[in-house]
Design a protein around this motif. Structure first.
Motif, PDB file in Angstrom:
ATOM      1  N   TRP A   1      -1.952  -6.416  -6.293  1.00 64.33           N
ATOM      2  CA  TRP A   1      -1.424  -5.177  -5.716  1.00 64.33           C
ATOM      3  C   TRP A   1      -2.085  -4.843  -4.381  1.00 64.33           C
ATOM      4  O   TRP A   1      -1.644  -3.970  -3.672  1.00 64.33           O
ATOM      5  CB  TRP A   1      -1.585  -4.018  -6.698  1.00 64.33           C
TER       6      TRP A   1
ATOM      7  N   THR B   1      -5.467   0.495 -14.156  1.00 66.53           N
ATOM      8  CA  THR B   1      -5.323  -0.893 -14.588  1.00 66.53           C
ATOM      9  C   THR B   1      -4.287  -1.072 -15.695  1.00 66.53           C
ATOM     10  O   THR B   1      -3.989  -2.202 -16.077  1.00 66.53           O
ATOM     11  CB  THR B   1      -6.677  -1.444 -15.078  1.00 66.53           C
TER      12      THR B   1
ATOM     13  N   ASP C   1       0.859  -1.177   0.000  1.00 65.90           N
ATOM     14  CA  ASP C   1       0.000   0.000   0.000  1.00 65.90           C
ATOM     15  C   ASP C   1       0.899   1.232   0.000  1.00 65.90           C
ATOM     16  O   ASP C   1       2.113   1.135   0.181  1.00 65.90           O
ATOM     17  CB  ASP C   1      -0.918   0.012   1.228  1.00 65.90           C
TER      18      ASP C   1
ATOM     19  N   GLU D   1      -6.654  -5.874  -7.371  1.00 64.87           N
ATOM     20  CA  GLU D   1      -7.023  -6.135  -5.979  1.00 64.87           C
ATOM     21  C   GLU D   1      -6.250  -7.315  -5.407  1.00 64.87           C
ATOM     22  O   GLU D   1      -5.742  -7.258  -4.284  1.00 64.87           O
ATOM     23  CB  GLU D   1      -8.525  -6.416  -5.892  1.00 64.87           C
ATOM     24  N   GLN D   2      -6.130  -8.399  -6.210  1.00 61.38           N
ATOM     25  CA  GLN D   2      -5.494  -9.614  -5.728  1.00 61.38           C
ATOM     26  C   GLN D   2      -3.971  -9.506  -5.648  1.00 61.38           C
ATOM     27  O   GLN D   2      -3.362 -10.019  -4.711  1.00 61.38           O
ATOM     28  CB  GLN D   2      -5.870 -10.787  -6.652  1.00 61.38           C
TER      29      GLN D   2
ATOM     30  N   PHE E   1      -5.107  -3.589  -3.680  1.00 56.80           N
ATOM     31  CA  PHE E   1      -6.215  -2.646  -3.691  1.00 56.80           C
ATOM     32  C   PHE E   1      -6.306  -2.045  -5.085  1.00 56.80           C
ATOM     33  O   PHE E   1      -5.412  -2.201  -5.904  1.00 56.80           O
ATOM     34  CB  PHE E   1      -6.022  -1.533  -2.658  1.00 56.80           C
ATOM     35  N   ASP E   2      -7.408  -1.358  -5.329  1.00 65.23           N
ATOM     36  CA  ASP E   2      -7.590  -0.711  -6.629  1.00 65.23           C
ATOM     37  C   ASP E   2      -6.774   0.573  -6.656  1.00 65.23           C
ATOM     38  O   ASP E   2      -7.128   1.559  -6.030  1.00 65.23           O
ATOM     39  CB  ASP E   2      -9.076  -0.397  -6.853  1.00 65.23           C
TER      40      ASP E   2
ATOM     41  N   ARG F   1      -5.442  -8.802   4.958  1.00 63.17           N
ATOM     42  CA  ARG F   1      -5.282  -9.354   3.618  1.00 63.17           C
ATOM     43  C   ARG F   1      -4.084 -10.298   3.523  1.00 63.17           C
ATOM     44  O   ARG F   1      -4.136 -11.322   2.847  1.00 63.17           O
ATOM     45  CB  ARG F   1      -5.129  -8.213   2.617  1.00 63.17           C
TER      46      ARG F   1
ATOM     47  N   GLU G   1      -9.391  -5.145 -12.826  1.00 64.27           N
ATOM     48  CA  GLU G   1      -9.663  -4.630 -11.483  1.00 64.27           C
ATOM     49  C   GLU G   1      -9.459  -5.723 -10.430  1.00 64.27           C
ATOM     50  O   GLU G   1      -8.923  -5.461  -9.352  1.00 64.27           O
ATOM     51  CB  GLU G   1     -11.105  -4.095 -11.401  1.00 64.27           C
ATOM     52  N   LYS G   2      -9.880  -6.945 -10.752  1.00 70.96           N
ATOM     53  CA  LYS G   2      -9.706  -8.055  -9.820  1.00 70.96           C
ATOM     54  C   LYS G   2      -8.237  -8.380  -9.622  1.00 70.96           C
ATOM     55  O   LYS G   2      -7.786  -8.660  -8.496  1.00 70.96           O
ATOM     56  CB  LYS G   2     -10.443  -9.292 -10.348  1.00 70.96           C
TER      57      LYS G   2
END
Length: 227
Positions: free
Chosen positions: A185, A193, A100, A182-183, A187-188, A121, A178-179
């Protein structure tokens, strides 16, 4: 009680973070530069690291890359905490393995929320069955962090490895950009993208050089999958 290391050279911010983390029931150790932090990590590996970029003796990106290259600390989540707001700095941090990125000035509640989200996470261990993934001669060893195709090792960056692992675990399933953000990195990243497309491109190139071509399929207007 989770142990959090904070590397921050600003006295005021360091004191604030210490108070915030202790109020959140986290065990905390703070460092004003890289040298004492490096020594502390050798003695005890933390559950999470808050890492500034601008440090007097070594920049945060260099520290991050070293942490991710070491098997002992590769899986320790890192949140970059810095005054740098340029998109390139965010991309560099995320591509080097950061989980993050928080820009100063930040809110106390935001900091605690981000820390809880990252710990939640990353706190889940991969199932034993996911330790080694294999598809048509391509092998990915999560524990040893090794990828090989028909016995030939393929050298990948930290995020390329995570991206490939995500696709292999979801074989046959189309994953949206987007998924994947998220998976892989965590987070969005502000809807950015394009980062996914760039990593898929370099990942494909490296696999093709090893003789593994056509594995990752593009699903137009949706995302990517491995058949």
């Amino acid at each position: 009680m989770p142990l959090i290391y904070c590397v921050e050279d600003d006295d005021g911010i360091r004191e604030l973070i210490t108070c915030v983390l202790r109020s959140g029931s986290y065990e905390t150790e703070v460092f004003d530069c890289a040298a004492p932090f490096n020594e502390a990590v050798k003695k005890r590996v933390p559950d999470l690291i808050l890492l500034d970029i601008m440090l007097p003796d070594e920049d945060g990106f260099s520290i991050l890359r070293r942490l991710k290259a070491d098997k002992t600390t590769a899986d320790v989540p890192v949140i970059m905490l810095t005054a740098k707001t340029a998109e390139l700095d965010k991309v560099n941090g995320l591509e080097s393995g950061a989980d993050d990125y928080i820009c100063k000035p930040f809110g106390v509640m935001e900091l605690l929320s981000r820390i809880k989200a990252v710990l939640r996470r990353t706190g889940r261990k991969s199932p034993v069955s996911d330790s080694v993934l294999e598809i048509d001669g391509l092998s990915l060893d999560n524990e040893k962090r090794i990828v090989s195709y028909n016995g030939t090792e393929v050298t990948l960056t930290y995020k390329e490895f995570e991206l490939l692992a995500c696709l292999m675990r979801n074989r046959g399933i189309v994953l949206t950009r987007e998924k994947l953000m998220e998976q892989v990195w965590g987070f969005d990243f502000e809807g950015e993208t394009r980062t996914v497309d760039v990593h898929v491109k370099t990942l494909r190139q490296k696999l093709e050089l090893a003789g593994c071509s056509g594995l990752i399929r593009t699903v137009r207007s949706v995302g990517y999958k491995i058949n």
